[in-house]
Design a protein around this motif. Structure first.
Motif, PDB file in Angstrom:
ATOM      1  N   PRO A 121     -24.018   2.616 -25.936  1.00  0.00           N
ATOM      2  CA  PRO A 121     -22.739   1.739 -25.778  1.00  0.00           C
ATOM      3  C   PRO A 121     -22.722   0.669 -26.777  1.00  0.00           C
ATOM      4  O   PRO A 121     -23.726   0.244 -27.592  1.00  0.00           O
ATOM      5  N   SER A 122     -21.417   0.304 -27.001  1.00  0.00           N
ATOM      6  CA  SER A 122     -21.093  -0.498 -28.032  1.00  0.00           C
ATOM      7  C   SER A 122     -20.311  -1.693 -27.757  1.00  0.00           C
ATOM      8  O   SER A 122     -19.431  -1.452 -26.838  1.00  0.00           O
ATOM      9  N   ASP A 123     -20.223  -2.856 -28.102  1.00  0.00           N
ATOM     10  CA  ASP A 123     -19.268  -3.835 -27.873  1.00  0.00           C
ATOM     11  C   ASP A 123     -17.704  -3.500 -28.400  1.00  0.00           C
ATOM     12  O   ASP A 123     -16.759  -4.018 -28.136  1.00  0.00           O
ATOM     13  N   LYS A 124     -17.653  -2.658 -29.063  1.00  0.00           N
ATOM     14  CA  LYS A 124     -16.251  -1.955 -29.782  1.00  0.00           C
ATOM     15  C   LYS A 124     -15.590  -1.075 -28.825  1.00  0.00           C
ATOM     16  O   LYS A 124     -14.378  -0.976 -28.834  1.00  0.00           O
ATOM     17  N   GLU A 125     -16.294  -0.679 -27.758  1.00  0.00           N
ATOM     18  CA  GLU A 125     -15.735   0.094 -26.697  1.00  0.00           C
ATOM     19  C   GLU A 125     -14.935  -0.971 -25.432  1.00  0.00           C
ATOM     20  O   GLU A 125     -15.636  -1.992 -25.418  1.00  0.00           O
ATOM     21  N   GLU A 126     -14.257  -0.170 -24.650  1.00  0.00           N
ATOM     22  CA  GLU A 126     -13.759  -0.896 -23.417  1.00  0.00           C
ATOM     23  C   GLU A 126     -14.933  -1.235 -22.783  1.00  0.00           C
ATOM     24  O   GLU A 126     -15.974  -0.246 -22.559  1.00  0.00           O
ATOM     25  N   TYR A 127     -15.161  -2.315 -22.256  1.00  0.00           N
ATOM     26  CA  TYR A 127     -16.253  -2.861 -21.489  1.00  0.00           C
ATOM     27  C   TYR A 127     -16.316  -2.134 -20.151  1.00  0.00           C
ATOM     28  O   TYR A 127     -15.302  -1.896 -19.409  1.00  0.00           O
ATOM     29  N   MET A 128     -17.579  -1.512 -19.880  1.00  0.00           N
ATOM     30  CA  MET A 128     -17.743  -0.899 -18.796  1.00  0.00           C
ATOM     31  C   MET A 128     -16.877   0.432 -18.631  1.00  0.00           C
ATOM     32  O   MET A 128     -16.214   0.849 -17.568  1.00  0.00           O
ATOM     33  N   ASN A 129     -16.697   1.370 -19.579  1.00  0.00           N
ATOM     34  CA  ASN A 129     -15.965   2.368 -19.394  1.00  0.00           C
ATOM     35  C   ASN A 129     -16.748   3.777 -18.777  1.00  0.00           C
ATOM     36  O   ASN A 129     -18.001   3.346 -18.541  1.00  0.00           O
ATOM     37  N   ASP A 130     -16.235   4.520 -18.537  1.00  0.00           N
ATOM     38  CA  ASP A 130     -16.720   5.738 -17.930  1.00  0.00           C
ATOM     39  C   ASP A 130     -18.347   6.004 -18.380  1.00  0.00           C
ATOM     40  O   ASP A 130     -19.371   6.315 -17.861  1.00  0.00           O
ATOM     41  N   TYR A 131     -18.390   6.129 -19.836  1.00  0.00           N
ATOM     42  CA  TYR A 131     -19.456   6.387 -20.890  1.00  0.00           C
ATOM     43  C   TYR A 131     -20.622   5.342 -20.475  1.00  0.00           C
ATOM     44  O   TYR A 131     -21.759   5.883 -20.318  1.00  0.00           O
ATOM     45  N   GLN A 132     -20.144   4.326 -20.499  1.00  0.00           N
ATOM     46  CA  GLN A 132     -21.139   3.111 -20.429  1.00  0.00           C
ATOM     47  C   GLN A 132     -21.813   3.171 -19.026  1.00  0.00           C
ATOM     48  O   GLN A 132     -22.952   3.012 -18.787  1.00  0.00           O
ATOM     49  N   LEU A 133     -20.876   3.336 -17.983  1.00  0.00           N
ATOM     50  CA  LEU A 133     -21.417   3.278 -16.807  1.00  0.00           C
ATOM     51  C   LEU A 133     -22.272   4.510 -16.408  1.00  0.00           C
ATOM     52  O   LEU A 133     -23.556   4.264 -15.765  1.00  0.00           O
ATOM     53  N   GLU A 134     -21.960   5.569 -16.980  1.00  0.00           N
ATOM     54  CA  GLU A 134     -22.932   6.707 -16.954  1.00  0.00           C
ATOM     55  C   GLU A 134     -24.237   6.396 -17.545  1.00  0.00           C
ATOM     56  O   GLU A 134     -25.283   6.879 -17.282  1.00  0.00           O
ATOM     57  N   TYR A 135     -24.270   5.931 -18.750  1.00  0.00           N
ATOM     58  CA  TYR A 135     -25.221   5.781 -19.488  1.00  0.00           C
ATOM     59  C   TYR A 135     -26.406   4.633 -18.773  1.00  0.00           C
ATOM     60  O   TYR A 135     -27.492   4.763 -18.578  1.00  0.00           O
ATOM     61  N   PHE A 136     -25.779   3.793 -18.158  1.00  0.00           N
ATOM     62  CA  PHE A 136     -26.690   2.808 -17.366  1.00  0.00           C
ATOM     63  C   PHE A 136     -27.060   3.393 -16.341  1.00  0.00           C
ATOM     64  O   PHE A 136     -28.176   3.223 -15.729  1.00  0.00           O
ATOM     65  N   ARG A 137     -26.236   4.154 -15.475  1.00  0.00           N
ATOM     66  CA  ARG A 137     -26.710   4.996 -14.088  1.00  0.00           C
ATOM     67  C   ARG A 137     -28.075   5.835 -14.651  1.00  0.00           C
ATOM     68  O   ARG A 137     -29.029   5.787 -14.036  1.00  0.00           O
ATOM     69  N   GLN A 138     -27.883   6.603 -15.636  1.00  0.00           N
ATOM     70  CA  GLN A 138     -28.892   7.366 -16.115  1.00  0.00           C
ATOM     71  C   GLN A 138     -30.268   6.628 -16.403  1.00  0.00           C
ATOM     72  O   GLN A 138     -31.325   6.957 -16.164  1.00  0.00           O
ATOM     73  N   LYS A 139     -29.981   5.348 -17.001  1.00  0.00           N
ATOM     74  CA  LYS A 139     -31.199   4.640 -17.434  1.00  0.00           C
ATOM     75  C   LYS A 139     -31.993   4.048 -16.251  1.00  0.00           C
ATOM     76  O   LYS A 139     -33.030   4.038 -16.092  1.00  0.00           O
ATOM     77  N   LEU A 140     -30.958   3.466 -15.342  1.00  0.00           N
ATOM     78  CA  LEU A 140     -31.535   3.096 -14.296  1.00  0.00           C
ATOM     79  C   LEU A 140     -32.398   4.293 -13.159  1.00  0.00           C
ATOM     80  O   LEU A 140     -33.218   4.084 -12.541  1.00  0.00           O
ATOM     81  N   LEU A 141     -31.618   5.393 -13.188  1.00  0.00           N
ATOM     82  CA  LEU A 141     -32.288   6.595 -12.448  1.00  0.00           C
ATOM     83  C   LEU A 141     -33.624   6.920 -13.167  1.00  0.00           C
ATOM     84  O   LEU A 141     -34.654   7.252 -12.517  1.00  0.00           O
ATOM     85  N   SER A 142     -33.814   6.895 -14.248  1.00  0.00           N
ATOM     86  CA  SER A 142     -35.033   7.090 -15.131  1.00  0.00           C
ATOM     87  C   SER A 142     -35.993   6.231 -14.855  1.00  0.00           C
ATOM     88  O   SER A 142     -36.930   6.510 -14.478  1.00  0.00           O
TER      89      SER A 142
END
Length: 182
Positions: A56-77
């Motif tokens: 994730p990057s600060d240049k993207e829209e905050y909490m877009n679908d990619y960021q949410l999925e990234y953090f979901r996978q991180k939490l599931l791990s």
């Protein structure tokens, strides 16, 4: 004679109700900032396939679908790691020999088991918190402070994906908790 077939009507899910947010040291609950609420209502959380090596990057829209999925996978791990460690502890305790002749050895083992079980109890509480945080990803409130409704920030979430508050709100919360003796 033609037979009438009843076609089910399109079911429309009710709009999500905004959850009340606890505001700093104030007693009672208040509504989130109107801008945040509006953004959350418009957002539809959907599962996406992350590109290889995505960060994730600060240049993207905050909490877009990619960021949410990234953090979901991180939490599931993290959740899987905790469950694995807990299962290993259970297996070790089951296999441990209970018949120890030396009293000092028995006391030492009991002390080790006590600390191991305390650690696993912390893991149990952390598993509960991870499940709660994953639910916030699903309801679209992940990444926003539970006290102020402000963005927590990508850098903070990258370092601590279970963060529920901004740094300032976390400091206030810890200070208040310390004062109350909890």
């Amino acid at each position: 004679m033609p037979v009438a077939v009843k076609v089910p009507e399109k079911q429309i899910a009710p709009a999500p109700v905004a959850k009340p947010v606890r505001k700093g040291a104030r007693a009672g609950y208040v509504k989130r900032d109107v801008v945040v609420e509006k953004a959350l209502k418009q957002k539809s959380v959907r599962r996406v396939q992350l590109p290889s090596g995505y960060k994730p990057s600060d240049k993207e829209e905050y909490m877009n679908d990619y960021q949410l999925e990234y953090f979901r996978q991180k939490l599931l791990s993290e959740r899987d790691n905790l469950l694995t460690a807990t299962q290993e502890t259970i297996n070790e305790l089951k296999e441990e020999a209970r018949d120890v002749g030396d009293e000092a050895e028995r006391a030492s083992r009991e002390t080790e088991n006590f600390f191991e079980l305390r650690t696993r109890d912390r893991y149990r509480k952390l598993l509960y918190k991870i499940d709660k945080i994953i639910a916030t990803i699903d309801d679209g409130t992940y990444g926003y402070c539970v006290d102020t409704g402000e963005e927590i920030g990508i850098k903070r979430l990258e370092g601590r994906p279970m963060a529920e508050r901004t740094v300032d709100a976390q400091e206030r919360w810890e200070h208040k908790k310390k004062q109350l003796g909890d």
